[in-house]
Design a protein around this motif. Structure first.
Motif, PDB file in Angstrom:
ATOM      1  N   GLY A  95     -21.935  14.851  -6.208  1.00  0.00           N
ATOM      2  CA  GLY A  95     -22.851  13.723  -6.031  1.00  0.00           C
ATOM      3  C   GLY A  95     -23.959  13.970  -5.022  1.00  0.00           C
ATOM      4  O   GLY A  95     -24.683  13.027  -4.666  1.00  0.00           O
ATOM      5  N   SER A  96     -24.129  15.201  -4.568  1.00  0.00           N
ATOM      6  CA  SER A  96     -25.132  15.502  -3.533  1.00  0.00           C
ATOM      7  C   SER A  96     -26.540  15.214  -4.019  1.00  0.00           C
ATOM      8  O   SER A  96     -26.929  15.635  -5.110  1.00  0.00           O
ATOM      9  CB  SER A  96     -25.023  16.961  -3.100  1.00  0.00           C
ATOM     10  OG  SER A  96     -23.743  17.257  -2.606  1.00  0.00           O
ATOM     11  N   LYS A  97     -27.316  14.511  -3.200  1.00  0.00           N
ATOM     12  CA  LYS A  97     -28.707  14.185  -3.528  1.00  0.00           C
ATOM     13  C   LYS A  97     -29.702  15.053  -2.766  1.00  0.00           C
ATOM     14  O   LYS A  97     -30.861  15.174  -3.155  1.00  0.00           O
ATOM     15  CB  LYS A  97     -28.993  12.714  -3.200  1.00  0.00           C
ATOM     16  CG  LYS A  97     -28.061  11.717  -3.869  1.00  0.00           C
ATOM     17  CD  LYS A  97     -28.201  11.736  -5.376  1.00  0.00           C
ATOM     18  CE  LYS A  97     -27.318  10.675  -6.024  1.00  0.00           C
ATOM     19  NZ  LYS A  97     -27.362  10.729  -7.506  1.00  0.00           N
ATOM     20  N   ASN A  98     -29.247  15.626  -1.665  1.00  0.00           N
ATOM     21  CA  ASN A  98     -30.136  16.434  -0.826  1.00  0.00           C
ATOM     22  C   ASN A  98     -29.289  17.472  -0.087  1.00  0.00           C
ATOM     23  O   ASN A  98     -28.063  17.503  -0.221  1.00  0.00           O
ATOM     24  CB  ASN A  98     -30.898  15.548   0.164  1.00  0.00           C
ATOM     25  CG  ASN A  98     -29.971  14.618   0.929  1.00  0.00           C
ATOM     26  OD1 ASN A  98     -28.964  15.043   1.493  1.00  0.00           O
ATOM     27  ND2 ASN A  98     -30.291  13.316   0.927  1.00  0.00           N
ATOM     28  N   MET A  99     -29.955  18.322   0.709  1.00  0.00           N
ATOM     29  CA  MET A  99     -29.241  19.384   1.391  1.00  0.00           C
ATOM     30  C   MET A  99     -28.241  18.844   2.409  1.00  0.00           C
ATOM     31  O   MET A  99     -27.170  19.416   2.601  1.00  0.00           O
ATOM     32  CB  MET A  99     -30.227  20.333   2.063  1.00  0.00           C
ATOM     33  CG  MET A  99     -30.922  21.278   1.101  1.00  0.00           C
ATOM     34  SD  MET A  99     -29.755  22.267   0.117  1.00  0.00           S
ATOM     35  CE  MET A  99     -28.881  23.125   1.413  1.00  0.00           C
ATOM     36  N   LYS A 100     -28.581  17.749   3.047  1.00  0.00           N
ATOM     37  CA  LYS A 100     -27.656  17.169   4.023  1.00  0.00           C
ATOM     38  C   LYS A 100     -26.358  16.761   3.343  1.00  0.00           C
ATOM     39  O   LYS A 100     -25.258  17.014   3.866  1.00  0.00           O
ATOM     40  CB  LYS A 100     -28.302  15.973   4.720  1.00  0.00           C
ATOM     41  CG  LYS A 100     -27.457  15.392   5.840  1.00  0.00           C
ATOM     42  CD  LYS A 100     -28.183  14.261   6.563  1.00  0.00           C
ATOM     43  CE  LYS A 100     -27.307  13.702   7.686  1.00  0.00           C
ATOM     44  NZ  LYS A 100     -27.994  12.592   8.407  1.00  0.00           N
ATOM     45  N   ASP A 101     -26.454  16.117   2.177  1.00  0.00           N
ATOM     46  CA  ASP A 101     -25.261  15.727   1.417  1.00  0.00           C
ATOM     47  C   ASP A 101     -24.439  16.955   1.020  1.00  0.00           C
ATOM     48  O   ASP A 101     -23.210  16.959   1.119  1.00  0.00           O
ATOM     49  CB  ASP A 101     -25.657  14.983   0.135  1.00  0.00           C
ATOM     50  CG  ASP A 101     -26.222  13.598   0.406  1.00  0.00           C
ATOM     51  OD1 ASP A 101     -26.076  13.110   1.543  1.00  0.00           O
ATOM     52  OD2 ASP A 101     -26.816  13.021  -0.515  1.00  0.00           O
ATOM     53  N   LEU A 102     -25.163  17.966   0.558  1.00  0.00           N
ATOM     54  CA  LEU A 102     -24.479  19.164   0.079  1.00  0.00           C
ATOM     55  C   LEU A 102     -23.725  19.856   1.203  1.00  0.00           C
ATOM     56  O   LEU A 102     -22.548  20.228   1.049  1.00  0.00           O
ATOM     57  CB  LEU A 102     -25.487  20.131  -0.548  1.00  0.00           C
ATOM     58  CG  LEU A 102     -24.914  21.441  -1.102  1.00  0.00           C
ATOM     59  CD1 LEU A 102     -23.896  21.171  -2.195  1.00  0.00           C
ATOM     60  CD2 LEU A 102     -26.030  22.331  -1.629  1.00  0.00           C
ATOM     61  N   VAL A 103     -24.383  20.028   2.326  1.00  0.00           N
ATOM     62  CA  VAL A 103     -23.735  20.680   3.470  1.00  0.00           C
ATOM     63  C   VAL A 103     -22.549  19.844   3.948  1.00  0.00           C
ATOM     64  O   VAL A 103     -21.481  20.380   4.269  1.00  0.00           O
ATOM     65  CB  VAL A 103     -24.743  20.923   4.608  1.00  0.00           C
ATOM     66  CG1 VAL A 103     -24.032  21.416   5.866  1.00  0.00           C
ATOM     67  CG2 VAL A 103     -25.807  21.944   4.173  1.00  0.00           C
ATOM     68  N   GLU A 104     -22.707  18.526   3.966  1.00  0.00           N
ATOM     69  CA  GLU A 104     -21.603  17.649   4.365  1.00  0.00           C
ATOM     70  C   GLU A 104     -20.427  17.800   3.398  1.00  0.00           C
ATOM     71  O   GLU A 104     -19.258  17.715   3.799  1.00  0.00           O
ATOM     72  CB  GLU A 104     -22.070  16.196   4.412  1.00  0.00           C
ATOM     73  CG  GLU A 104     -21.036  15.216   4.949  1.00  0.00           C
ATOM     74  CD  GLU A 104     -20.568  15.534   6.356  1.00  0.00           C
ATOM     75  OE1 GLU A 104     -19.382  15.270   6.665  1.00  0.00           O
ATOM     76  OE2 GLU A 104     -21.378  16.063   7.159  1.00  0.00           O
ATOM     77  N   GLY A 105     -20.740  18.024   2.121  1.00  0.00           N
ATOM     78  CA  GLY A 105     -19.689  18.227   1.126  1.00  0.00           C
ATOM     79  C   GLY A 105     -18.902  19.513   1.340  1.00  0.00           C
ATOM     80  O   GLY A 105     -17.837  19.690   0.753  1.00  0.00           O
ATOM     81  N   LEU A 106     -19.445  20.403   2.161  1.00  0.00           N
ATOM     82  CA  LEU A 106     -18.765  21.662   2.470  1.00  0.00           C
ATOM     83  C   LEU A 106     -17.995  21.606   3.787  1.00  0.00           C
ATOM     84  O   LEU A 106     -17.467  22.620   4.244  1.00  0.00           O
ATOM     85  CB  LEU A 106     -19.792  22.808   2.516  1.00  0.00           C
ATOM     86  CG  LEU A 106     -20.435  23.154   1.173  1.00  0.00           C
ATOM     87  CD1 LEU A 106     -21.632  24.066   1.374  1.00  0.00           C
ATOM     88  CD2 LEU A 106     -19.415  23.802   0.238  1.00  0.00           C
TER      89      LEU A 106
END
Length: 349
Positions: free
Chosen positions: A142-153
């Motif tokens: 569900g990542s919308k931006n890089m911040k979401d993606l990094v948080e997902g990791l």
């Protein structure tokens, strides 16, 4: 004797799987076909792809869906190897798995930076990653931006370096790809000593070190030929690991001004002396051919070792890439002879 006992069942399984890999004549035949349905129809005749391709409906026979199925066949083979492995071999396969994790994260980077409207297409990877990986597909999807993606990791080893990069204000896809790739090679180079001993450590060091050397040569070549980059900028791209190409030699290769000078230096290097650069079409082809020979040589020399694992996975990954190349030819209407050099199989696997 100990290694033979330890690897006996696994090597027997690998031999059975290796017998299903495609040969030169198979690739040459597939390269001469003219439609994706034709390619799929013939692939269904090969034991390695019969069952998994049967899951596709006729309406789903386009390159994207077929590529997903091919990747799933790789994951299935990894699963088979994992099941037949003992504790030590499984620890190594966990280390090897990082290459698939990095591919997944880089795919997510591209989705975000290219602003694709469709959601992340990761469902077909979910079962495999949920079972073997530290990465949660559900947290990434569900990542919308890089911040979401990094948080997902978060809670994975990739969170720290990528979070630091984000905090430092990194802006481009290139920045994140580079940081992740450098982290990957540095981490496997460091961790190999924790999980491998003696002969197996020597084998993996040779395989990983050769790959790093060849990637550095490839990136220097591309930087000079296609982008006319300055040495200071090229240095930032290089993996800070030296195997047969030592630091001083790498510096010289980076600072030559002409492509022909670069080729002359490579010809006199460790790899150039063992592989005649004038006999290949490109540095990229040199990369593939050197690795093919290395994996084949190491497996034949030490079949009851991780060499059998790494060789099989390398050949399977290469096989899938060649099949994707064939489908690309169909997609763009290229004549078969233009892809012949890219779909050549590996004799004697």
């Amino acid at each position: 004797m100990g290694s033979m006992i330890k690897y006996s069942a696994l090597v027997t399984k690998i031999r059975a799987m290796r017998a299903k890999l495609l040969r030169d004549e198979d690739f040459q035949f597939l390269a001469e076909l003219f439609s994706v349905p034709e390619i799929v129809g013939h692939l269904k005749g090969y034991p390695a792809y019969r069952d998994i391709l049967s899951l596709l409906d006729e309406a789903d026979l386009h390159r994207g869906n077929i590529e997903k199925v091919l990747v799933q066949s790789l994951y299935e083979d990894y699963t088979k190897l994992y099941r037949f492995s003992g504790l030590e071999q499984r620890r190594f396969l966990k280390l090897y798995l990082k290459r698939y994790e990095v591919e997944l994260i880089n795919y997510c980077f591209r989705i975000i930076f290219n602003h694709y409207q469709k959601p992340f297409d990761l469902d077909y990877k979910k079962r495999f990653f949920d079972r073997y990986s530290q990465i949660s597909i559900d947290r990434l999807i569900g990542s919308k931006n890089m911040k979401d993606l990094v948080e997902g990791l978060r809670d994975t080893e990739y969170y720290g370096p990528l979070s630091n990069l984000l905090d430092a204000g990194a802006q481009t896809l290139f920045d994140f790809n580079l940081a992740l790739n450098l982290y990957y090679f540095s981490s496997i180079w460091r961790e190999k000593k924790k999980i491998l001993k003696k002969k197996e450590l020597e084998i993996f060091t040779k395989e990983a070190g050769t790959q790093v050397d060849l990637l550095n040569l490839q990136w220097i070549y591309r930087s000079k030929k296609y982008y006319e980059m300055q040495p200071a900028d090229i240095y930032a791209l290089l993996i800070p690991i030296h195997f047969h190409i030592h630091a001083e030699e790498l510096k010289k290769l980076t600072e030559v001004s002409e492509i022909e000078e670069f080729k002359a230096e490579v010809t006199g290097s460790f790899y150039g002396k063992r592989y005649r650069i004038e006999d290949i079409a490109s540095i990229e082809q040199m990369y593939r051919e050197c690795l093919r020979r290395l994996y084949l040589t190491e497996r034949r020399r030490d079949p009851y070792s991780i060499a059998s694992l790494t060789a099989y996975l390398f050949y399977k990954e290469e096989e899938i890439q060649r099949l994707i190349t064939i489908m690309e030819r169909v997609r763009y209407g290229l004549p078969p002879e233009q892809t012949a050099g890219y779909v050549k199989g590996v004799i004697g696997v």
